[in-house]
Design a protein around this motif. Structure first.
Motif, PDB file in Angstrom:
ATOM      1  N   MET A 108       0.840  -1.151   0.000  1.00 27.83           N
ATOM      2  CA  MET A 108       0.000   0.000   0.000  1.00 27.83           C
ATOM      3  C   MET A 108       0.899   1.231   0.000  1.00 27.83           C
ATOM      4  O   MET A 108       1.839   1.326   0.778  1.00 27.83           O
ATOM      5  CB  MET A 108      -0.822  -0.044   1.273  1.00 27.83           C
ATOM      6  N   THR A 109       0.520   2.119  -0.836  1.00 29.30           N
ATOM      7  CA  THR A 109       1.325   3.327  -0.958  1.00 29.30           C
ATOM      8  C   THR A 109       0.769   4.398  -0.030  1.00 29.30           C
ATOM      9  O   THR A 109      -0.324   4.281   0.528  1.00 29.30           O
ATOM     10  CB  THR A 109       1.318   3.850  -2.412  1.00 29.30           C
ATOM     11  N   ILE A 110       1.536   5.399   0.091  1.00 33.39           N
ATOM     12  CA  ILE A 110       1.133   6.508   0.981  1.00 33.39           C
ATOM     13  C   ILE A 110      -0.106   7.206   0.447  1.00 33.39           C
ATOM     14  O   ILE A 110      -0.958   7.633   1.211  1.00 33.39           O
ATOM     15  CB  ILE A 110       2.318   7.460   1.154  1.00 33.39           C
ATOM     16  N   VAL A 111      -0.231   7.304  -0.844  1.00 37.10           N
ATOM     17  CA  VAL A 111      -1.394   7.971  -1.437  1.00 37.10           C
ATOM     18  C   VAL A 111      -2.639   7.139  -1.157  1.00 37.10           C
ATOM     19  O   VAL A 111      -3.706   7.676  -0.814  1.00 37.10           O
ATOM     20  CB  VAL A 111      -1.182   8.178  -2.959  1.00 37.10           C
ATOM     21  N   GLU A 112      -2.539   5.824  -1.314  1.00 34.49           N
ATOM     22  CA  GLU A 112      -3.691   4.973  -1.053  1.00 34.49           C
ATOM     23  C   GLU A 112      -4.056   5.000   0.437  1.00 34.49           C
ATOM     24  O   GLU A 112      -5.231   5.033   0.800  1.00 34.49           O
ATOM     25  CB  GLU A 112      -3.390   3.528  -1.478  1.00 34.49           C
ATOM     26  N   LEU A 113      -3.072   4.963   1.288  1.00 37.19           N
ATOM     27  CA  LEU A 113      -3.303   5.047   2.721  1.00 37.19           C
ATOM     28  C   LEU A 113      -3.997   6.365   3.078  1.00 37.19           C
ATOM     29  O   LEU A 113      -4.949   6.400   3.850  1.00 37.19           O
ATOM     30  CB  LEU A 113      -1.971   4.916   3.462  1.00 37.19           C
ATOM     31  N   PHE A 114      -3.501   7.421   2.477  1.00 36.41           N
ATOM     32  CA  PHE A 114      -4.096   8.740   2.718  1.00 36.41           C
ATOM     33  C   PHE A 114      -5.523   8.768   2.210  1.00 36.41           C
ATOM     34  O   PHE A 114      -6.428   9.247   2.878  1.00 36.41           O
ATOM     35  CB  PHE A 114      -3.225   9.805   2.028  1.00 36.41           C
ATOM     36  N   LYS A 115      -5.745   8.259   0.993  1.00 39.75           N
ATOM     37  CA  LYS A 115      -7.061   8.286   0.367  1.00 39.75           C
ATOM     38  C   LYS A 115      -8.027   7.323   1.042  1.00 39.75           C
ATOM     39  O   LYS A 115      -9.193   7.648   1.235  1.00 39.75           O
ATOM     40  CB  LYS A 115      -6.894   7.938  -1.116  1.00 39.75           C
ATOM     41  N   ASP A 116      -7.621   6.168   1.456  1.00 49.64           N
ATOM     42  CA  ASP A 116      -8.521   5.161   2.017  1.00 49.64           C
ATOM     43  C   ASP A 116      -8.775   5.332   3.512  1.00 49.64           C
ATOM     44  O   ASP A 116      -9.854   4.987   3.992  1.00 49.64           O
ATOM     45  CB  ASP A 116      -7.955   3.760   1.761  1.00 49.64           C
ATOM     46  N   TRP A 117      -7.822   5.836   4.253  1.00 50.68           N
ATOM     47  CA  TRP A 117      -7.976   5.901   5.697  1.00 50.68           C
ATOM     48  C   TRP A 117      -7.987   7.321   6.268  1.00 50.68           C
ATOM     49  O   TRP A 117      -8.833   7.674   7.092  1.00 50.68           O
ATOM     50  CB  TRP A 117      -6.844   5.114   6.389  1.00 50.68           C
ATOM     51  N   LEU A 118      -7.045   8.071   5.892  1.00 47.11           N
ATOM     52  CA  LEU A 118      -6.892   9.375   6.526  1.00 47.11           C
ATOM     53  C   LEU A 118      -7.990  10.363   6.114  1.00 47.11           C
ATOM     54  O   LEU A 118      -8.533  11.075   6.960  1.00 47.11           O
ATOM     55  CB  LEU A 118      -5.500   9.942   6.203  1.00 47.11           C
ATOM     56  N   VAL A 119      -8.356  10.458   4.864  1.00 50.23           N
ATOM     57  CA  VAL A 119      -9.383  11.393   4.404  1.00 50.23           C
ATOM     58  C   VAL A 119     -10.750  11.049   5.015  1.00 50.23           C
ATOM     59  O   VAL A 119     -11.433  11.939   5.532  1.00 50.23           O
ATOM     60  CB  VAL A 119      -9.425  11.441   2.848  1.00 50.23           C
ATOM     61  N   PRO A 120     -11.212   9.788   5.009  1.00 52.20           N
ATOM     62  CA  PRO A 120     -12.506   9.481   5.629  1.00 52.20           C
ATOM     63  C   PRO A 120     -12.518   9.780   7.131  1.00 52.20           C
ATOM     64  O   PRO A 120     -13.491  10.335   7.646  1.00 52.20           O
ATOM     65  CB  PRO A 120     -12.705   7.992   5.372  1.00 52.20           C
ATOM     66  N   ILE A 121     -11.444   9.425   7.834  1.00 51.45           N
ATOM     67  CA  ILE A 121     -11.409   9.689   9.266  1.00 51.45           C
ATOM     68  C   ILE A 121     -11.403  11.192   9.520  1.00 51.45           C
ATOM     69  O   ILE A 121     -12.115  11.697  10.402  1.00 51.45           O
ATOM     70  CB  ILE A 121     -10.189   8.995   9.910  1.00 51.45           C
ATOM     71  N   LEU A 122     -10.611  11.909   8.761  1.00 54.36           N
ATOM     72  CA  LEU A 122     -10.550  13.366   8.905  1.00 54.36           C
ATOM     73  C   LEU A 122     -11.897  14.010   8.576  1.00 54.36           C
ATOM     74  O   LEU A 122     -12.330  14.933   9.272  1.00 54.36           O
ATOM     75  CB  LEU A 122      -9.444  13.930   8.009  1.00 54.36           C
ATOM     76  N   SER A 123     -12.605  13.515   7.578  1.00 58.91           N
ATOM     77  CA  SER A 123     -13.921  14.088   7.250  1.00 58.91           C
ATOM     78  C   SER A 123     -14.946  13.786   8.342  1.00 58.91           C
ATOM     79  O   SER A 123     -15.796  14.625   8.665  1.00 58.91           O
ATOM     80  CB  SER A 123     -14.401  13.585   5.885  1.00 58.91           C
ATOM     81  N   ILE A 124     -14.874  12.616   8.967  1.00 60.87           N
ATOM     82  CA  ILE A 124     -15.773  12.292  10.074  1.00 60.87           C
ATOM     83  C   ILE A 124     -15.486  13.201  11.262  1.00 60.87           C
ATOM     84  O   ILE A 124     -16.399  13.743  11.895  1.00 60.87           O
ATOM     85  CB  ILE A 124     -15.651  10.805  10.459  1.00 60.87           C
ATOM     86  N   VAL A 125     -14.229  13.408  11.577  1.00 61.44           N
ATOM     87  CA  VAL A 125     -13.856  14.279  12.690  1.00 61.44           C
ATOM     88  C   VAL A 125     -14.327  15.703  12.419  1.00 61.44           C
ATOM     89  O   VAL A 125     -14.891  16.380  13.292  1.00 61.44           O
ATOM     90  CB  VAL A 125     -12.328  14.216  12.937  1.00 61.44           C
ATOM     91  N   LEU A 126     -14.126  16.185  11.219  1.00 63.44           N
ATOM     92  CA  LEU A 126     -14.564  17.537  10.861  1.00 63.44           C
ATOM     93  C   LEU A 126     -16.092  17.658  10.907  1.00 63.44           C
ATOM     94  O   LEU A 126     -16.629  18.704  11.295  1.00 63.44           O
ATOM     95  CB  LEU A 126     -14.039  17.933   9.488  1.00 63.44           C
ATOM     96  N   SER A 127     -16.801  16.591  10.544  1.00 59.26           N
ATOM     97  CA  SER A 127     -18.263  16.608  10.626  1.00 59.26           C
ATOM     98  C   SER A 127     -18.719  16.748  12.075  1.00 59.26           C
ATOM     99  O   SER A 127     -19.619  17.532  12.385  1.00 59.26           O
ATOM    100  CB  SER A 127     -18.854  15.334  10.044  1.00 59.26           C
ATOM    101  N   PHE A 128     -18.092  15.985  12.970  1.00 56.24           N
ATOM    102  CA  PHE A 128     -18.436  16.092  14.388  1.00 56.24           C
ATOM    103  C   PHE A 128     -18.115  17.481  14.946  1.00 56.24           C
ATOM    104  O   PHE A 128     -18.887  18.041  15.728  1.00 56.24           O
ATOM    105  CB  PHE A 128     -17.706  15.015  15.204  1.00 56.24           C
ATOM    106  N   VAL A 129     -16.999  18.017  14.534  1.00 56.39           N
ATOM    107  CA  VAL A 129     -16.622  19.354  14.998  1.00 56.39           C
ATOM    108  C   VAL A 129     -17.624  20.385  14.482  1.00 56.39           C
ATOM    109  O   VAL A 129     -18.060  21.279  15.228  1.00 56.39           O
ATOM    110  CB  VAL A 129     -15.182  19.697  14.558  1.00 56.39           C
ATOM    111  N   SER A 130     -18.026  20.275  13.225  1.00 55.69           N
ATOM    112  CA  SER A 130     -18.978  21.245  12.680  1.00 55.69           C
ATOM    113  C   SER A 130     -20.349  21.114  13.348  1.00 55.69           C
ATOM    114  O   SER A 130     -21.020  22.110  13.606  1.00 55.69           O
ATOM    115  CB  SER A 130     -19.092  21.102  11.164  1.00 55.69           C
TER     116      SER A 130
END
Length: 139
Positions: A1-23
């Motif tokens: 798994m590359t860093i881009v895939e890791l970022f796209k598959d895990w980090l972006v969804p988790i970050l969007s969920i956290v931002l949704s809760f914050v908003s």
């Protein structure tokens, strides 16, 4: 798994969920803060309204007192009292005439009825004369 895939598959969804809760949390905080501010503003407006109404009542009471103490108003009230007294006397005269007409009395009793009627008319004449500022002679 590359860093881009890791970022796209895990980090972006988790970050969007956290931002949704914050908003959502910020929206709840903003609504609560707005409600508190609205309650405080309403309390201030109620206090201002109460103060203004108090001033208005004091001004109106003072104005009524001043108007009631004016000579013209006092004269008007006195004239109204005289008119009411004249109406009362007129009613008394009407009652006396009605009694004399339905139950005439001869002799001393008739003289008493006539004297009562004369007294009532003299009082009415005196009252009416005082209303126009002249003195009336007795009849």
């Amino acid at each position: 798994m590359t860093i881009v895939e890791l970022f796209k598959d895990w980090l972006v969804p988790i970050l969007s969920i956290v931002l949704s809760f914050v908003s959502v949390g910020l929206a709840i905080w903003f609504a609560s803060s707005a409600k508190n501010d609205a309650q405080k503003a309403q309390l201030v407006l109620d206090n201002v309204n109460t103060a203004i109404e108090g001033w208005q009542k004091q001004i109106m009471a003072s104005t009524v007192g001043i108007l009631d103490s004016m000579p013209q108003v006092i004269e008007g009230k006195a004239a109204l009292a005289k008119i009411e007294a004249a109406q009362s006397l007129t009613k008394g005269i009407q009652d006396a005439i009605h009694q004399i007409a339905t139950n005439p009395q001869p002799g001393a009793a008739g003289h008493t009825q006539e004297e009562a009627l004369k007294t009532l008319t003299n009082q009415l004449n005196s009252l009416l004369a005082s209303m126009v500022g002249t003195s009336a002679g007795k009849t």
